[in-house]
Design an enzyme around this catalytic site. Sequence first.
Site, PDB file in Angstrom:
ATOM      1  CB  SER A 130       2.911  -4.652   4.118  1.00  0.00           C
ATOM      2  OG  SER A 130       1.159  -4.137   4.966  1.00  0.00           O
ATOM      3  CG  LEU A 131      -1.696  -5.861  -0.691  1.00  0.00           C
ATOM      4  CD1 LEU A 131      -1.170  -5.698  -1.884  1.00  0.00           C
ATOM      5  CD2 LEU A 131      -2.345  -6.394   0.165  1.00  0.00           C
TER       6      LEU A 131
ATOM      7  CD  GLN B 225       2.133  -8.918   6.300  1.00  0.00           C
ATOM      8  OE1 GLN B 225       0.507  -8.676   6.357  1.00  0.00           O
ATOM      9  NE2 GLN B 225       2.317  -8.900   5.188  1.00  0.00           N
TER      10      GLN B 225
ATOM     11  CD  GLN C 122      -2.816   0.355   1.948  1.00  0.00           C
ATOM     12  OE1 GLN C 122      -3.294  -0.721   2.540  1.00  0.00           O
ATOM     13  NE2 GLN C 122      -4.085   1.650   2.488  1.00  0.00           N
TER      14      GLN C 122
ATOM     15  CG  HIS D 215       2.051  -3.218   9.407  1.00  0.00           C
ATOM     16  ND1 HIS D 215       2.147  -4.531   9.194  1.00  0.00           N
ATOM     17  CD2 HIS D 215       1.915  -2.917   8.004  1.00  0.00           C
ATOM     18  CE1 HIS D 215       1.853  -5.401   8.354  1.00  0.00           C
ATOM     19  NE2 HIS D 215       1.270  -3.372   7.454  1.00  0.00           N
TER      20      HIS D 215
ATOM     21  NE  ARG E 123      -2.241  -8.079   5.081  1.00  0.00           N
ATOM     22  CZ  ARG E 123      -1.553  -6.858   4.372  1.00  0.00           C
ATOM     23  NH1 ARG E 123      -2.294  -6.353   4.327  1.00  0.00           N
ATOM     24  NH2 ARG E 123      -0.699  -6.362   5.105  1.00  0.00           N
TER      25      ARG E 123
END
Length: 739
Positions: free
Chosen positions: A87-88, A241, A9, A193, A112
């Site tokens: 991340s993603l 995560q 992202q 996060h 998610r």
Amino acid sequence: MLTYVFPGQGSQEIGMGSTLFDEFVELTMEADKILGYSIKELCLQDPYSQLGQTQYTQPALYVVNALSYLKTIKDTGRKPDYVAGHSLGEYNALFAAGVYDFATGLELVKERGRLMSQAQGGKMAAIIGLSEQEIINELKNNGLESINIANYNTPTQIVISGPEEEIDLAQPIFEKVPKLRLYAPLKVSGAFHSQYMSKAKEQFERHLNSVKLNPIKIPVISNVKARPYKQDEIKVTLASQIDSPVKWTESIRYLMGCGEMDFKEIGPGKVLQNMIRRIQREAEPLIIEEDLVTPYSLGSKEFKDNYSLKYAYIAGGMYRGIASKELVVKMGKAGMMGFLGTGGMKHNKIKQDITYIKRELSNGQAYGMNIVHNFNNAEQEERLIDLFLENDIKVIEAAAFLNVTPSLIRYKAKGIRKDNQGKLITNNKIIAKISRPEVAEGFMSPASDFIISKLLKEDKITLKEAEYLKNVPVADDICVESDSGGHTDGGNPCALIPAMIKLRDDMMKKYSYDNKIHVGAAGGIGTSEASAAAFMLGADFIVTGSINQCSVEADISDSAKDLLQQANVQDTAYVPAGDMFEIGAKVQVLRKGLFFPARANKLYSIYQQYNSIEEIDEKLKKQIQEKYFRMSFADVFKEVKNYYPPKEIKKAEENKKHKMALIFKWYFGHSTQMALKGCEDCKVDYQINCGPALGAFNQWIKGTEIENWRNRHVDEIGEKIMKETADYFNKRISKISSN
């Protein structure tokens, strides 16, 4: 070597994907069907200004990254040696590694994104120019410790995450630091996060339970650990995560340490390429020795798969609901299994607790019910099995059984079927806690012809079930119970476990069962060293008990827990088991600060010496009634009549020794009840089942935040033991290797 990296992202832009949607028409159509809108329109035009919204951003990036990867493979014909994602982007790395197909990955990302978009009141900010330690110092010195570090993008580009007001408050503080180059609040909806995403993590973890994953074909570097994913940890790591920091710097350093490495960014933009170049300039390659053992690799994988567990760890059922419904739920949600302690519980209470557990663990998490052999009342045992069958309970823990009973066989029979290949499947599983080889042999054998015939004659099983029963063991798995709290023979695990494993192997060979009988270990396990010893002896799983009794979730009084917290390894004693008083079976109980152990043993000695209450000398009778019972024998017998069946009372009226036994056994039940309720006036008479494992545990965690039982939670205890067991193994292996 070559590593493909996938952006997350922040890399989205209108126009991304360009010609890819027309080149991969079928996948684009599949994405539209899953998402319920046109992914091509969103990425190329964004007519409703949604591309910047988390629930749309994440699926859009996943699709574009995935199509970009397929295009790259198509054009170059070369697959990478490693993959990683920010991340993603990690979901694309797992797709590239073959862990799931395009559609499954998109479904996961859609969920998610939905969960993360619901986060409110949080904010993130990028800090450029300061190191991790410099940021931590500023936060600590200014009382901003509620802020977490979310992304370690480069050694000097770090993202923080926390409550919106705290992030805003931090800006002028950091802007006064001379070395700071930039403090930039990010346009995000939540504190991603960080600890503030724990609810989203828990919900996503439940969603992951239903997803089938394939073997990893290309090493995938995890954001959470900055190490390659392990097959049996994929779901745990993916869920973690969400509320863990992205260790991008360490991930790239790890890859740099793997040898000469080229990096190629797959997807829109060049954010990751720029980060990687900076990391290569500012940091050294990370050369490490891989851990050979993880908390998830301990024990038998097959056992864990059979019961849908992350850890080969079980919390045993403790009497009268001390192993409470809350304990069972905590364990299930953490990827372990707990057994409700039904022994001595009222039927309606067990039923209510089952309803609660099934409601809370409705996504495939493991749980089970304990059943303690009822030496004097087979009908009660039958009623409990009826309740389990009515409520579709798939796992029971059979404890204190001296032999196989018809009720257990009936439970087993109702869950047997054949699969498409003709293999027998047992849906109703029995884990038997056993401390004697001759008892174990009975449970590792098929049901006896006598019991099968009896059940057939009573029309409790069908002919087909009877035939199936002849080809499966009574117990699916065995737990070897050594020197434990509760019913125990005080066995030595170093002698018992190898003997039971040898017996298991012999029985498997003798009967050629389709499924392996796994052997677990219980008794004395309260530290990482004890756990490691059990696994080294060959245990497929471990079961704890005493250490869970001194936790928030255990349903026993605070005053009892206060006593348990003070116990050391020498503070227990053996006493007669109240439910098997007449035959002299033993349980182990807490001794420190209590009169109960001495009084319980005295009562059994008197029972052996005399044939009736009337034979006991007057001085001793007075002492028992005034000091032990605080009631007359006559009043005790009145209470006894309230909870024993009429035939048992009739027998007592006719047999004076039996009447004495029932009166003496009242003390054991009464003492347990007082400990459960926390009666301060009766504290010296508390019966608290406990083994030396708790004393070892108390010493092990002394000086830590969980020294006080009010900070002890059963799931955290289990995770701590498994984690530190793995650490112990790795340290020992490293030490041996270096010699």
